[in-house]
Design a protein around this motif. Structure first.
Motif, PDB file in Angstrom:
ATOM      1  N   THR A 153     178.290  -7.006 -14.994  1.00 57.95           N
ATOM      2  CA  THR A 153     177.605  -7.867 -14.075  1.00 57.95           C
ATOM      3  C   THR A 153     178.474  -8.808 -13.073  1.00 57.95           C
ATOM      4  O   THR A 153     179.866  -8.383 -13.063  1.00 57.95           O
ATOM      5  CB  THR A 153     176.805  -8.920 -14.823  1.00 57.95           C
ATOM      6  OG1 THR A 153     177.943  -9.671 -15.777  1.00 57.95           O
ATOM      7  CG2 THR A 153     175.972  -8.188 -15.992  1.00 57.95           C
ATOM      8  N   LEU A 212     167.722  -3.344 -12.057  1.00 55.42           N
ATOM      9  CA  LEU A 212     166.984  -4.297 -11.215  1.00 55.42           C
ATOM     10  C   LEU A 212     166.658  -3.813  -9.600  1.00 55.42           C
ATOM     11  O   LEU A 212     165.603  -3.944  -9.174  1.00 55.42           O
ATOM     12  CB  LEU A 212     167.906  -5.613 -10.974  1.00 55.42           C
ATOM     13  CG  LEU A 212     167.832  -6.334 -12.341  1.00 55.42           C
ATOM     14  CD1 LEU A 212     168.882  -7.708 -12.161  1.00 55.42           C
ATOM     15  CD2 LEU A 212     166.678  -6.774 -13.022  1.00 55.42           C
ATOM     16  N   SER A 213     167.776  -3.165  -9.165  1.00 58.46           N
ATOM     17  CA  SER A 213     167.630  -2.995  -7.715  1.00 58.46           C
ATOM     18  C   SER A 213     167.344  -1.343  -7.544  1.00 58.46           C
ATOM     19  O   SER A 213     166.952  -1.022  -6.419  1.00 58.46           O
ATOM     20  CB  SER A 213     168.736  -3.327  -7.021  1.00 58.46           C
ATOM     21  OG  SER A 213     169.934  -2.464  -7.675  1.00 58.46           O
ATOM     22  N   THR A 266     174.162  -6.940  -4.590  1.00 56.85           N
ATOM     23  CA  THR A 266     173.308  -7.262  -3.410  1.00 56.85           C
ATOM     24  C   THR A 266     172.546  -8.715  -3.905  1.00 56.85           C
ATOM     25  O   THR A 266     171.718  -9.126  -2.880  1.00 56.85           O
ATOM     26  CB  THR A 266     172.284  -6.318  -3.081  1.00 56.85           C
ATOM     27  OG1 THR A 266     171.698  -5.739  -4.282  1.00 56.85           O
ATOM     28  CG2 THR A 266     173.086  -4.915  -2.567  1.00 56.85           C
ATOM     29  N   GLU A 298     170.655  -9.519  -6.959  1.00 64.45           N
ATOM     30  CA  GLU A 298     169.771  -9.588  -7.994  1.00 64.45           C
ATOM     31  C   GLU A 298     170.093 -10.206  -9.179  1.00 64.45           C
ATOM     32  O   GLU A 298     171.309 -10.203  -9.863  1.00 64.45           O
ATOM     33  CB  GLU A 298     169.297  -8.141  -8.352  1.00 64.45           C
ATOM     34  CG  GLU A 298     168.461  -7.499  -7.173  1.00 64.45           C
ATOM     35  CD  GLU A 298     169.374  -6.862  -6.219  1.00 64.45           C
ATOM     36  OE1 GLU A 298     168.619  -6.303  -4.951  1.00 64.45           O
ATOM     37  OE2 GLU A 298     170.515  -6.930  -6.354  1.00 64.45           O
ATOM     38  N   GLN A 299     169.376 -10.998  -9.806  1.00 65.84           N
ATOM     39  CA  GLN A 299     170.106 -11.962 -11.017  1.00 65.84           C
ATOM     40  C   GLN A 299     169.204 -11.659 -12.304  1.00 65.84           C
ATOM     41  O   GLN A 299     167.982 -11.241 -12.172  1.00 65.84           O
ATOM     42  CB  GLN A 299     169.748 -13.476 -10.585  1.00 65.84           C
ATOM     43  CG  GLN A 299     170.489 -13.901  -9.630  1.00 65.84           C
ATOM     44  CD  GLN A 299     170.343 -15.558  -9.828  1.00 65.84           C
ATOM     45  OE1 GLN A 299     170.267 -16.159 -10.638  1.00 65.84           O
ATOM     46  NE2 GLN A 299     170.663 -16.082  -8.417  1.00 65.84           N
ATOM     47  N   TYR A 300     170.067 -11.509 -13.281  1.00 67.92           N
ATOM     48  CA  TYR A 300     169.298 -11.171 -14.681  1.00 67.92           C
ATOM     49  C   TYR A 300     168.560 -12.302 -15.286  1.00 67.92           C
ATOM     50  O   TYR A 300     169.094 -13.514 -14.876  1.00 67.92           O
ATOM     51  CB  TYR A 300     170.213 -10.586 -15.619  1.00 67.92           C
ATOM     52  CG  TYR A 300     170.793  -9.193 -15.285  1.00 67.92           C
ATOM     53  CD1 TYR A 300     170.138  -8.200 -15.582  1.00 67.92           C
ATOM     54  CD2 TYR A 300     172.147  -8.946 -14.672  1.00 67.92           C
ATOM     55  CE1 TYR A 300     170.347  -6.879 -15.440  1.00 67.92           C
ATOM     56  CE2 TYR A 300     172.429  -7.602 -14.461  1.00 67.92           C
ATOM     57  CZ  TYR A 300     171.703  -6.678 -14.799  1.00 67.92           C
ATOM     58  OH  TYR A 300     172.055  -5.477 -14.481  1.00 67.92           O
ATOM     59  N   ARG A 353     174.676 -11.640 -12.029  1.00 66.90           N
ATOM     60  CA  ARG A 353     174.117 -10.747 -10.859  1.00 66.90           C
ATOM     61  C   ARG A 353     174.389  -9.334 -11.310  1.00 66.90           C
ATOM     62  O   ARG A 353     175.121  -8.886 -12.104  1.00 66.90           O
ATOM     63  CB  ARG A 353     174.972 -10.878  -9.580  1.00 66.90           C
ATOM     64  CG  ARG A 353     175.213 -12.446  -9.093  1.00 66.90           C
ATOM     65  CD  ARG A 353     173.741 -13.170  -8.750  1.00 66.90           C
ATOM     66  NE  ARG A 353     173.925 -14.393  -8.492  1.00 66.90           N
ATOM     67  CZ  ARG A 353     174.342 -15.007  -7.283  1.00 66.90           C
ATOM     68  NH1 ARG A 353     174.529 -13.924  -6.144  1.00 66.90           N
ATOM     69  NH2 ARG A 353     174.309 -16.097  -6.875  1.00 66.90           N
ATOM     70  N   GLU A 354     173.451  -8.526 -10.770  1.00 71.06           N
ATOM     71  CA  GLU A 354     173.543  -7.002 -11.144  1.00 71.06           C
ATOM     72  C   GLU A 354     174.714  -6.450 -10.166  1.00 71.06           C
ATOM     73  O   GLU A 354     174.798  -6.791  -8.883  1.00 71.06           O
ATOM     74  CB  GLU A 354     172.100  -6.237 -10.608  1.00 71.06           C
ATOM     75  CG  GLU A 354     172.471  -4.688 -11.080  1.00 71.06           C
ATOM     76  CD  GLU A 354     171.212  -4.175 -10.532  1.00 71.06           C
ATOM     77  OE1 GLU A 354     170.046  -3.653 -11.328  1.00 71.06           O
ATOM     78  OE2 GLU A 354     170.933  -4.026  -9.243  1.00 71.06           O
TER      79      GLU A 354
END
Length: 214
Positions: free
Chosen positions: A64, A118-119, A168, A170-172, A180-181
């Motif tokens: 992450t 996530l993405s 980019t 995206e957050q867990y 972040r991813e």
């Protein structure tokens, strides 16, 4: 004698200029064996891993990005590619393949053809035991000069799948809320620039007979 003293600094300056023209590394280069943190310059988070596995995809150890600069789980060791060597203290060249080994867990930065959670880009994981994984642990350092300089923003391109190490935004959620991813992207863009930050940088050995291969 006085003239000799004035001449000595001029001779040293000429020697140093000659070394630079000959392509010798600058003292601020990132070197093999160094332990450092990597900052994504677009999103201002550091590359991170921990003993938390993905709940989907490969199920391997997750990687992450974290905002904290003092997290001990953000240290990575620069090593030679699998089935290759990287003499301790040797400056890393632009275009060289390396491994990034997570210091606290001994697993290597890794990617493969699994979707990121996530993405839906390509999953980035930490893989292997005690620093030994497989050929999918190899990354090429992309930079503009001869060597990877500490002040440079560089890209890491995966040897096996040709994606770039990226973030980019995206957050867990739970259990790693706010992190972040990290994923692989097929295109070079502003999401995949990284800069060397805090760490211990190994200097080249003064004795050429003494070396360690990583």
């Amino acid at each position: 004698m006085r003239g000799g003293r004035r001449l000595l600094p001029l001779l040293l300056l000429a020697l140093l200029r000659g070394l630079c023209r000959a392509g010798h590394p600058a003292p601020a280069a990132v070197t093999c064996g160094s332990v450092l943190k990597l900052l994504n310059t677009r999103h201002n988070v550091r590359l991170h891993s921990h003993e938390v596995k993905y709940g989907s995809g490969s199920g391997q150890q997750s990687v992450t990005g974290v905002e904290a600069s003092d997290d001990a789980n953000s240290y990575w060791r620069i090593r030679g590619k699998s089935n290759g060597s990287c003499q301790r203290g040797t400056p890393v060249k632009c275009g060289q393949a390396i491994r990034l080994t997570h210091v606290n867990t001994g697993k290597n930065l890794h990617t493969h053809h699994f979707p990121s959670p996530l993405s839906n880009n390509q999953e980035i994981s930490a893989f292997g035991d005690d620093g030994e994984g497989d050929d999918l642990d190899n990354w090429i350092v992309q930079c503009s000069g001869t060597y990877w300089e500490r002040e440079d923003a560089v890209r890491f391109k995966h040897v096996g799948t040709e994606v770039f190490l990226s973030i980019t935004g995206e957050q867990y959620g739970h259990p790693i809320r706010g992190q972040r991813e990290v994923h692989g992207m097929p295109t070079a863009n502003h999401h995949n620039y990284w800069k060397a930050m805090e760490g211990i940088f190994i200097k080249p050995s003064l004795d050429p007979a003494k070396h360690d291969e990583l």
